[in-house]
Motif scaffolding. Structure first.
Motif, mmCIF file in Angstrom:
data_model
loop_
_atom_site.group_PDB
_atom_site.id
_atom_site.type_symbol
_atom_site.label_atom_id
_atom_site.label_comp_id
_atom_site.label_asym_id
_atom_site.label_seq_id
_atom_site.Cartn_x
_atom_site.Cartn_y
_atom_site.Cartn_z
ATOM 1 N N MET A 70 -13.302 5.944 7.998
ATOM 2 C CA MET A 70 -13.620 4.587 7.547
ATOM 3 C C MET A 70 -13.586 4.510 6.025
ATOM 4 N N CYS B 174 -13.037 -2.268 9.675
ATOM 5 C CA CYS B 174 -12.480 -1.746 8.419
ATOM 6 C C CYS B 174 -11.264 -2.545 7.949
ATOM 7 N N LEU C 144 -16.855 8.635 9.857
ATOM 8 C CA LEU C 144 -17.319 8.077 8.594
ATOM 9 C C LEU C 144 -16.267 8.278 7.507
ATOM 10 N N GLU D 225 -23.242 2.967 14.214
ATOM 11 C CA GLU D 225 -24.034 4.000 14.875
ATOM 12 C C GLU D 225 -25.365 3.490 15.396
ATOM 13 N N TYR E 256 -20.193 3.557 4.352
ATOM 14 C CA TYR E 256 -21.457 4.093 4.845
ATOM 15 C C TYR E 256 -22.294 3.003 5.519
ATOM 16 N N ILE F 23 -13.907 -0.383 15.498
ATOM 17 C CA ILE F 23 -14.014 0.278 14.197
ATOM 18 C C ILE F 23 -12.848 -0.122 13.308
ATOM 19 N N ARG G 167 -19.199 12.492 14.078
ATOM 20 C CA ARG G 167 -19.831 11.464 13.239
ATOM 21 C C ARG G 167 -19.235 11.468 11.832
ATOM 22 N N TRP H 141 -20.689 2.219 8.825
ATOM 23 C CA TRP H 141 -20.968 3.262 9.808
ATOM 24 C C TRP H 141 -22.394 3.161 10.332
#
Length: 205
Positions: free
Chosen positions: A97, A169, A94, A196, A189, A165, A90, A192
Motif C-alpha cells: 500500500m 489505494c 502495508l 485491519e 499506515y 485494498i 501484514r 492499513w
C-alpha cells in the motif's frame, strides 16, 4: 576500448533522453489530457524537433506503454524483493500500500495515465500491460491467502479483500496532494489501520 566506451555513453544518453521524454509526456497527458496532447506539443515541451521525437518513439501509443511500464514494474519488483525476506503478510500488505501511495508522489504524471488510459493502448501492448497488472494483483491475493491460511487474518473473501485494498489505494490519486500535511507512507499506515481494525469502536461489534 575507446569505441566501446563511447558506445556505452551513447546508449546511456539515449536511455536518459527516452526516460525524460516519457516523464514529460506523463505530465502533459495528466495536465492536458492524452487525446488533447499531440506529438508536436510534446516535441516542443521536450525541446526537440518532431522527427527527433519519432526517433525515440513511434508515436503516442508507444510512450503510453512506457508510462504504464514505469508505474507497474517498480511495484512488482519491490514486492518480489520483499517476498525473499521474512516479512509477515501484514507487513507485506502495508508495504505494498505504501508503494502505491509513494508512486503517486514521485510519479504524479504517470498515475492518472495508468488508471485512466490503459484502454487506449493497441491490443498487443494492452495485453502485455494487463498481464503485468494481473501478475501484481495475483501477488497481493497470494499474500492475503497466506495470511488467512496461517491464521494472521480471519477467514475472508480473498478476491473481494484484494479489490477493496486496491480500490482504497488506487482512488487516492483523485485527492492526494504532494504538498499536503501527510506523506504517502503515513497515509498508507492510516489506510492499513482501517483495513485491519475497521471503523467500529472497541466493544461495539
Amino acid at each position: 576500448m575507446a569505441h566501446s566506451t563511447a558506445r556505452v555513453r551513447r546508449v546511456r544518453s539515449a536511455s536518459t533522453r527516452r526516460a525524460e521524454i516519457v516523464r514529460l509526456a506523463a505530465e502533459l497527458f495528466d495536465q492536458e489530457g492524452y487525446h488533447q496532447t499531440s506529438m508536436e506539443t510534446l516535441a516542443a515541451r521536450a525541446g526537440v524537433a518532431k522527427p527527433t521525437l519519432y526517433h525515440y518513439f513511434s508515436g503516442k501509443e508507444a510512450i503510453l506503454r512506457e508510462i504504464h511500464r514505469d508505474f507497474i514494474e517498480p511495484l512488482i519488483a519491490r514486492h518480489e524483493m520483499r517476498l525473499t525476506t521474512s516479512m509477515r503478510p501484514r507487513q507485506l500488505l502495508l508495504e505494498a500500500m505504501g508503494d502505491v501511495l509513494e508512486l503517486m508522489d514521485t510519479h504524479r504524471g504517470h498515475v492518472r495515465v495508468f488508471f485512466e488510459h490503459h484502454r487506449e493502448l493497441p491490443p498487443a501492448a494492452h495485453a502485455e500491460v494487463q498481464a503485468r497488472r494481473d501478475a501484481y494483483e495475483t501477488h497481493i491475493e497470494a499474500v492475503i491467502e497466506r495470511g488467512v491460511r496461517e491464521g494472521e487474518f480471519r477467514a475472508i473473501d480473498v478476491r473481494l479483500t484484494t479489490l477493496s485494498i486496491f480500490g482504497m489505494c488506487n482512488w487516492a490519486y483523485q485527492w492526494f496532494q504532494s504538498e499536503g500535511s501527510m506523506r504517502p507512507r503515513e497515509i498508507a499506515y492510516l489506510m492499513w489501520d482501517i483495513v485491519e481494525r475497521g471503523i467500529g469502536a472497541p466493544g461495539t461489534v
